[in-house]
Design an enzyme around this catalytic site. Structure first.
Site, PDB file in Angstrom:
ATOM      1  N   ASP A 129       0.867  -1.178   0.000  1.00 30.08           N
ATOM      2  CA  ASP A 129       0.000   0.000   0.000  1.00 30.08           C
ATOM      3  C   ASP A 129       0.902   1.225   0.000  1.00 30.08           C
ATOM      4  O   ASP A 129       1.980   1.208   0.601  1.00 30.08           O
ATOM      5  CB  ASP A 129      -0.908   0.014   1.234  1.00 30.08           C
ATOM      6  CG  ASP A 129      -2.015  -1.025   1.157  1.00 30.08           C
ATOM      7  OD1 ASP A 129      -2.443  -1.351   0.032  1.00 30.08           O
ATOM      8  OD2 ASP A 129      -2.454  -1.501   2.212  1.00 30.08           O
ATOM      9  N   ASP A 151      -6.928  -1.084  -4.697  1.00 32.29           N
ATOM     10  CA  ASP A 151      -7.948  -0.744  -3.699  1.00 32.29           C
ATOM     11  C   ASP A 151      -8.867   0.352  -4.208  1.00 32.29           C
ATOM     12  O   ASP A 151     -10.096   0.273  -4.078  1.00 32.29           O
ATOM     13  CB  ASP A 151      -7.296  -0.254  -2.398  1.00 32.29           C
ATOM     14  CG  ASP A 151      -6.463  -1.303  -1.697  1.00 32.29           C
ATOM     15  OD1 ASP A 151      -6.717  -2.498  -1.884  1.00 32.29           O
ATOM     16  OD2 ASP A 151      -5.547  -0.910  -0.946  1.00 32.29           O
TER      17      ASP A 151
END
Length: 179
Positions: A129, A151
């Site tokens: 991330d 995401d």
């Protein structure tokens, strides 16, 4: 016949583009920013480009799960869901149930989901991330949980899908009232 096949396969192009963007951006992050650090900051500290690894799913849910449970729920179940999405995007059986836009939304979910699944399989259950946004204490978050391209595509695609389903429901309700 060829036009129908092209129309059915075209949404997979979106999935592929999302997977490539997701994996290229993650590779760049891994290569240029040491894990656990902020590489770049924009607009003061509103937007950070960071390198963190998520060993769970959304909002770090399931971080403490035993390894076998993680394999089942973070790899096995998503693989089954990806197969279901591939079928839903291509299937003739759903022609009367979902619109072309909804197929594209499903393809967006597929692409984002596959990007994170690739990380879970090839990065030892650790999803890269890298986008961190300041949240100013809203809902108890000083910063929104860090996310990535996959995401973001899943979230946007799900929101669009829900909007289209709501619109369809309203249209169907009005048709029923007219009868």
């Amino acid at each position: 016949m060829i036009k129908d096949k092209t129309k059915r396969f075209l949404p997979y192009l979106l999935s592929l583009i999302i997977i490539v963007l997701d994996q290229v951006s993650k590779s760049w992050i891994v290569a240029t920013i040491p894990e656990g650090t902020v590489g770049y900051s924009f607009l003061g500290d509103f937007l950070w480009i960071v390198h963190v690894r998520n060993t769970a799913i959304a909002f770090s849910m399931g971080e403490g799960f035993p390894l076998i449970i993680k394999y089942i729920f973070f790899i096995g179940l998503p693989i089954a869901l990806m197969v279901l999405l591939v079928w839903a995007v291509y299937s003739h059986k759903l022609d009367n149930e979902i619109t072309t836009l909804q197929r594209w939304c499903l393809a967006g979910i597929l692409g984002g989901g596959m990007g994170n699944l690739i990380d879970r399989i090839f990065r030892n259950l650790r999803v890269v991330d890298w986008i961190s946004v300041k949240f100013y204490g809203l809902f108890g978050f000083e910063r929104f949980p860090t996310w990535n391209v996959g995401d973001g595509c899943v979230v946007v695609s799900v929101i669009l899908l829900l909007i289209t389903l709501l619109i369809d429901e309203v249209k169907n309700g009005k048709k029923m009232e007219e009868k």
